[in-house]
Design a protein around this motif. Sequence first.
Motif, PDB file in Angstrom:
ATOM      1  N   GLU A  79       0.941  -1.164  -0.035  1.00 39.62           N
ATOM      2  CA  GLU A  79       0.063   0.122   0.004  1.00 39.62           C
ATOM      3  C   GLU A  79       0.941   1.264   0.008  1.00 39.62           C
ATOM      4  OE1 GLU A  79      -3.902   1.492   2.260  1.00 39.62           O
ATOM      5  OE2 GLU A  79      -2.600   0.417   3.232  1.00 39.62           O
ATOM      6  N   GLY A  83      -5.447   3.209   0.784  1.00 35.99           N
ATOM      7  CA  GLY A  83      -6.287   2.835  -0.587  1.00 35.99           C
ATOM      8  C   GLY A  83      -5.618   2.605  -1.844  1.00 35.99           C
ATOM      9  N   THR A  84      -4.758   3.136  -2.059  1.00 40.77           N
ATOM     10  CA  THR A  84      -3.618   2.812  -3.271  1.00 40.77           C
ATOM     11  C   THR A  84      -2.607   1.831  -3.000  1.00 40.77           C
ATOM     12  OG1 THR A  84      -4.016   5.099  -3.750  1.00 40.77           O
ATOM     13  CG2 THR A  84      -2.156   3.941  -5.117  1.00 40.77           C
ATOM     14  N   TRP A  85      -2.904   0.912  -3.809  1.00 41.23           N
ATOM     15  CA  TRP A  85      -1.953  -0.355  -3.609  1.00 41.23           C
ATOM     16  C   TRP A  85      -1.210  -0.757  -5.042  1.00 41.23           C
ATOM     17  CZ3 TRP A  85      -1.681  -4.125   0.304  1.00 41.23           C
ATOM     18  CH2 TRP A  85      -2.619  -3.929   1.471  1.00 41.23           C
ATOM     19  N   TRP A  86      -0.132  -1.209  -5.014  1.00 33.05           N
ATOM     20  CA  TRP A  86       0.501  -1.575  -6.046  1.00 33.05           C
ATOM     21  C   TRP A  86       1.120  -3.005  -6.147  1.00 33.05           C
ATOM     22  CZ3 TRP A  86       2.745   1.420 -10.112  1.00 33.05           C
ATOM     23  CH2 TRP A  86       2.355   2.748 -10.190  1.00 33.05           C
ATOM     24  N   ALA A 114      -5.800  -7.237  -1.600  1.00 32.58           N
ATOM     25  CA  ALA A 114      -5.611  -5.702  -1.320  1.00 32.58           C
ATOM     26  C   ALA A 114      -6.779  -5.274  -1.345  1.00 32.58           C
ATOM     27  CB  ALA A 114      -4.797  -5.211  -2.707  1.00 32.58           C
ATOM     28  N   HIS A 115      -7.861  -5.605  -2.320  1.00 30.81           N
ATOM     29  CA  HIS A 115      -9.358  -5.165  -2.116  1.00 30.81           C
ATOM     30  C   HIS A 115      -9.801  -5.441  -1.053  1.00 30.81           C
ATOM     31  CE1 HIS A 115     -13.206  -4.776  -4.620  1.00 30.81           C
ATOM     32  NE2 HIS A 115     -13.270  -4.053  -3.700  1.00 30.81           N
ATOM     33  N   CYS A 119      -8.309  -1.532  -0.524  1.00 28.33           N
ATOM     34  CA  CYS A 119      -7.707  -1.014  -1.933  1.00 28.33           C
ATOM     35  C   CYS A 119      -9.110  -0.514  -2.472  1.00 28.33           C
ATOM     36  CB  CYS A 119      -7.262  -1.968  -2.382  1.00 28.33           C
ATOM     37  SG  CYS A 119      -6.570  -1.606  -4.275  1.00 28.33           S
ATOM     38  N   THR A 120      -8.666   0.791  -2.860  1.00 26.30           N
ATOM     39  CA  THR A 120      -9.818   1.409  -3.896  1.00 26.30           C
ATOM     40  C   THR A 120      -9.024   1.702  -5.102  1.00 26.30           C
ATOM     41  OG1 THR A 120      -8.809   3.651  -3.073  1.00 26.30           O
ATOM     42  CG2 THR A 120     -10.943   2.865  -2.111  1.00 26.30           C
ATOM     43  N   ARG A 121      -7.682   1.710  -5.284  1.00 25.61           N
ATOM     44  CA  ARG A 121      -6.855   1.654  -6.723  1.00 25.61           C
ATOM     45  C   ARG A 121      -5.837   0.853  -6.793  1.00 25.61           C
ATOM     46  NH1 ARG A 121      -4.234   6.861  -9.691  1.00 25.61           N
ATOM     47  NH2 ARG A 121      -4.796   5.990 -11.590  1.00 25.61           N
ATOM     48  N   PHE A 122      -5.745  -0.164  -7.527  1.00 30.27           N
ATOM     49  CA  PHE A 122      -4.643  -1.167  -7.433  1.00 30.27           C
ATOM     50  C   PHE A 122      -3.748  -0.744  -9.085  1.00 30.27           C
ATOM     51  CE2 PHE A 122      -2.326  -4.890  -7.966  1.00 30.27           C
ATOM     52  CZ  PHE A 122      -1.921  -5.202  -6.548  1.00 30.27           C
ATOM     53  N   GLU A 156      -4.191  -0.374 -14.391  1.00 26.40           N
ATOM     54  CA  GLU A 156      -4.988  -0.201 -13.260  1.00 26.40           C
ATOM     55  C   GLU A 156      -5.973  -1.297 -13.415  1.00 26.40           C
ATOM     56  OE1 GLU A 156      -7.868   2.682 -10.726  1.00 26.40           O
ATOM     57  OE2 GLU A 156      -6.675   3.512 -12.170  1.00 26.40           O
TER      58      GLU A 156
END
Length: 190
Positions: A79, A83-86, A114-115, A119-122, A156
Amino acid sequence: MIFEPFRPFLPCAFQVKFATATWEKRSAARLRREVFCEEQGLFAGDDRDAIDEIATPIVAVSMLGVVPDDVVGTVRIHEEAPGTWWGSRLAVAQDYRKVGALGPALIRLAVSSAHARGCTRFLAHVQSQNGLLFRRLHWAVVEEKELHGRPHLMMEADLRFYPPIGDAETGFQAHARGTPARAPLPREAA
Protein backbone atom coordinates in the motif's frame (compact mmCIF):
# COMPACT_ATOMS: atom_id res chain seq x y z
CA MET A 1 16.64 -49.69 -29.18
CA ILE A 2 16.01 -45.94 -29.18
CA PHE A 3 14.28 -44.33 -26.24
CA GLU A 4 12.27 -41.19 -26.60
CA PRO A 5 13.21 -38.53 -24.04
CA PHE A 6 10.70 -38.05 -21.27
CA ARG A 7 9.25 -34.68 -20.59
CA PRO A 8 10.07 -33.53 -17.07
CA PHE A 9 7.25 -34.02 -14.58
CA LEU A 10 5.42 -30.80 -13.74
CA PRO A 11 2.82 -30.75 -10.97
CA CYS A 12 -0.64 -29.68 -12.08
CA ALA A 13 -1.94 -28.26 -8.79
CA PHE A 14 -0.71 -25.11 -7.09
CA GLN A 15 -1.52 -23.26 -3.88
CA VAL A 16 -1.56 -19.49 -4.43
CA LYS A 17 -1.18 -17.70 -1.09
CA PHE A 18 0.68 -15.14 0.96
CA ALA A 19 4.24 -16.32 1.59
CA THR A 20 4.14 -17.10 5.31
CA ALA A 21 6.92 -19.67 5.76
CA THR A 22 10.59 -18.70 5.64
CA TRP A 23 11.28 -21.21 2.84
CA GLU A 24 8.49 -19.65 0.74
CA LYS A 25 9.96 -16.15 1.14
CA ARG A 26 13.48 -17.36 0.30
CA SER A 27 12.24 -19.31 -2.70
CA ALA A 28 10.28 -16.28 -3.95
CA ALA A 29 13.45 -14.15 -3.70
CA ARG A 30 15.43 -16.86 -5.56
CA LEU A 31 12.80 -17.00 -8.33
CA ARG A 32 12.83 -13.21 -8.71
CA ARG A 33 16.64 -13.23 -9.05
CA GLU A 34 16.42 -15.98 -11.67
CA VAL A 35 13.82 -14.12 -13.73
CA PHE A 36 14.76 -10.46 -13.33
CA CYS A 37 18.54 -10.69 -12.91
CA GLU A 38 19.73 -13.83 -14.70
CA GLU A 39 17.12 -14.30 -17.43
CA GLN A 40 16.05 -10.73 -18.24
CA GLY A 41 19.15 -8.84 -17.06
CA LEU A 42 17.04 -6.01 -15.59
CA PHE A 43 19.07 -5.88 -12.37
CA ALA A 44 22.65 -6.76 -11.52
CA GLY A 45 22.86 -9.50 -8.88
CA ASP A 46 19.68 -8.79 -6.92
CA ASP A 47 16.34 -7.09 -7.59
CA ARG A 48 15.48 -6.31 -3.96
CA ASP A 49 14.65 -2.70 -3.13
CA ALA A 50 13.09 -0.63 -0.34
CA ILE A 51 9.60 -1.82 -1.25
CA ASP A 52 10.54 -5.32 -0.09
CA GLU A 53 10.69 -3.99 3.48
CA ILE A 54 6.96 -3.16 3.41
CA ALA A 55 5.59 -5.49 0.72
CA THR A 56 3.62 -8.67 1.21
CA PRO A 57 5.02 -11.49 -0.94
CA ILE A 58 2.58 -13.84 -2.65
CA VAL A 59 3.61 -17.24 -4.00
CA ALA A 60 2.33 -20.04 -6.21
CA VAL A 61 3.54 -23.28 -4.64
CA SER A 62 3.55 -26.46 -6.72
CA MET A 63 1.89 -29.32 -4.89
CA LEU A 64 2.78 -33.01 -4.96
CA GLY A 65 -0.51 -34.39 -3.70
CA VAL A 66 -1.03 -32.49 -0.46
CA VAL A 67 2.67 -31.74 0.05
CA PRO A 68 4.12 -28.36 -0.99
CA ASP A 69 7.06 -28.79 -3.38
CA ASP A 70 8.48 -25.50 -4.69
CA VAL A 71 7.69 -21.84 -5.32
CA VAL A 72 7.04 -21.57 -9.06
CA GLY A 73 5.48 -18.10 -9.15
CA THR A 74 5.55 -14.91 -7.11
CA VAL A 75 4.39 -11.31 -6.92
CA ARG A 76 4.46 -8.70 -4.18
CA ILE A 77 1.93 -6.07 -3.10
CA HIS A 78 2.14 -2.96 -0.97
CA GLU A 79 0.00 0.00 0.00
CA GLU A 80 1.65 3.20 -1.21
CA ALA A 81 -0.97 5.57 0.21
CA PRO A 82 -4.31 4.96 1.93
CA GLY A 83 -6.40 2.95 -0.55
CA THR A 84 -3.73 2.93 -3.28
CA TRP A 85 -1.99 -0.43 -3.69
CA TRP A 86 0.71 -1.58 -6.10
CA GLY A 87 1.67 -4.98 -7.41
CA SER A 88 5.19 -5.64 -8.64
CA ARG A 89 7.83 -8.25 -9.45
CA LEU A 90 5.40 -10.77 -10.95
CA ALA A 91 7.48 -13.80 -11.95
CA VAL A 92 6.71 -17.36 -13.01
CA ALA A 93 9.42 -20.01 -13.32
CA GLN A 94 10.34 -20.65 -16.94
CA ASP A 95 9.23 -24.31 -16.93
CA TYR A 96 5.79 -23.28 -15.62
CA ARG A 97 4.94 -20.42 -17.98
CA LYS A 98 3.01 -22.74 -20.29
CA VAL A 99 0.73 -23.73 -17.40
CA GLY A 100 -1.21 -20.55 -18.15
CA ALA A 101 -3.14 -20.37 -14.90
CA LEU A 102 -0.30 -19.21 -12.64
CA GLY A 103 0.12 -15.58 -13.74
CA PRO A 104 -3.63 -14.87 -13.64
CA ALA A 105 -3.98 -16.65 -10.27
CA LEU A 106 -1.14 -14.59 -8.75
CA ILE A 107 -2.68 -11.39 -10.14
CA ARG A 108 -6.10 -12.37 -8.82
CA LEU A 109 -4.86 -12.99 -5.28
CA ALA A 110 -2.76 -9.81 -5.34
CA VAL A 111 -5.67 -7.56 -6.30
CA SER A 112 -8.40 -9.37 -4.37
CA SER A 113 -6.40 -9.52 -1.13
CA ALA A 114 -5.58 -5.81 -1.39
CA HIS A 115 -9.27 -5.15 -2.13
CA ALA A 116 -10.14 -6.93 1.14
CA ARG A 117 -7.70 -4.62 2.95
CA GLY A 118 -9.27 -1.37 1.77
CA CYS A 119 -7.81 -0.98 -1.73
CA THR A 120 -9.70 1.52 -3.87
CA ARG A 121 -7.06 1.69 -6.63
CA PHE A 122 -4.64 -1.09 -7.67
CA LEU A 123 -1.76 -0.27 -10.01
CA ALA A 124 1.23 -2.03 -11.56
CA HIS A 125 4.03 -1.30 -13.98
CA VAL A 126 3.74 -4.10 -16.52
CA GLN A 127 6.34 -4.98 -19.15
CA SER A 128 4.72 -4.07 -22.47
CA GLN A 129 4.82 -7.64 -23.82
CA ASN A 130 2.54 -8.68 -20.93
CA GLY A 131 -0.02 -5.94 -21.50
CA LEU A 132 -2.45 -8.19 -23.39
CA LEU A 133 -2.62 -10.65 -20.49
CA PHE A 134 -3.50 -7.84 -18.08
CA ARG A 135 -6.07 -6.36 -20.48
CA ARG A 136 -7.76 -9.77 -20.63
CA LEU A 137 -7.86 -9.71 -16.82
CA HIS A 138 -9.72 -6.37 -16.78
CA TRP A 139 -6.84 -3.94 -16.45
CA ALA A 140 -6.59 -0.63 -18.32
CA VAL A 141 -3.51 1.26 -19.47
CA VAL A 142 -2.99 4.50 -17.57
CA GLU A 143 0.34 5.52 -19.07
CA GLU A 144 3.23 4.19 -21.18
CA LYS A 145 6.76 4.64 -19.85
CA GLU A 146 10.25 3.22 -19.86
CA LEU A 147 11.59 1.51 -16.72
CA HIS A 148 14.90 -0.31 -16.35
CA GLY A 149 15.58 0.35 -20.03
CA ARG A 150 12.44 -1.44 -21.22
CA PRO A 151 8.96 -0.30 -22.29
CA HIS A 152 6.35 -0.66 -19.56
CA LEU A 153 2.68 0.12 -19.15
CA MET A 154 1.35 1.62 -15.97
CA MET A 155 -1.94 -0.26 -15.61
CA GLU A 156 -4.91 -0.19 -13.26
CA ALA A 157 -7.11 -3.13 -12.27
CA ASP A 158 -10.88 -2.84 -12.50
CA LEU A 159 -11.74 -3.77 -8.92
CA ARG A 160 -15.27 -4.80 -9.89
CA PHE A 161 -13.72 -7.99 -11.30
CA TYR A 162 -11.70 -8.74 -8.14
CA PRO A 163 -13.98 -9.52 -5.21
CA PRO A 164 -12.24 -9.25 -1.82
CA ILE A 165 -10.42 -12.34 -0.56
CA GLY A 166 -9.86 -12.12 3.18
CA ASP A 167 -8.05 -15.44 3.73
CA ALA A 168 -5.00 -14.76 1.56
CA GLU A 169 -2.69 -16.54 4.01
CA THR A 170 -4.39 -19.76 2.87
CA GLY A 171 -5.30 -18.50 -0.61
CA PHE A 172 -6.72 -20.91 -3.15
CA GLN A 173 -5.74 -23.71 -5.48
CA ALA A 174 -4.99 -23.15 -9.13
CA HIS A 175 -4.83 -25.96 -11.66
CA ALA A 176 -2.73 -26.32 -14.79
CA ARG A 177 -5.72 -26.66 -17.06
CA GLY A 178 -7.81 -23.78 -15.89
CA THR A 179 -8.63 -21.04 -13.50
CA PRO A 180 -8.44 -21.24 -9.74
CA ALA A 181 -10.69 -23.95 -8.33
CA ARG A 182 -12.46 -21.59 -5.93
CA ALA A 183 -14.43 -18.40 -6.54
CA PRO A 184 -13.70 -17.68 -10.21
CA LEU A 185 -13.66 -14.11 -11.47
CA PRO A 186 -17.08 -12.91 -12.62
CA ARG A 187 -17.44 -12.65 -16.40
CA GLU A 188 -19.06 -9.23 -16.22
CA ALA A 189 -19.15 -6.61 -13.53
CA ALA A 190 -22.50 -5.80 -12.02
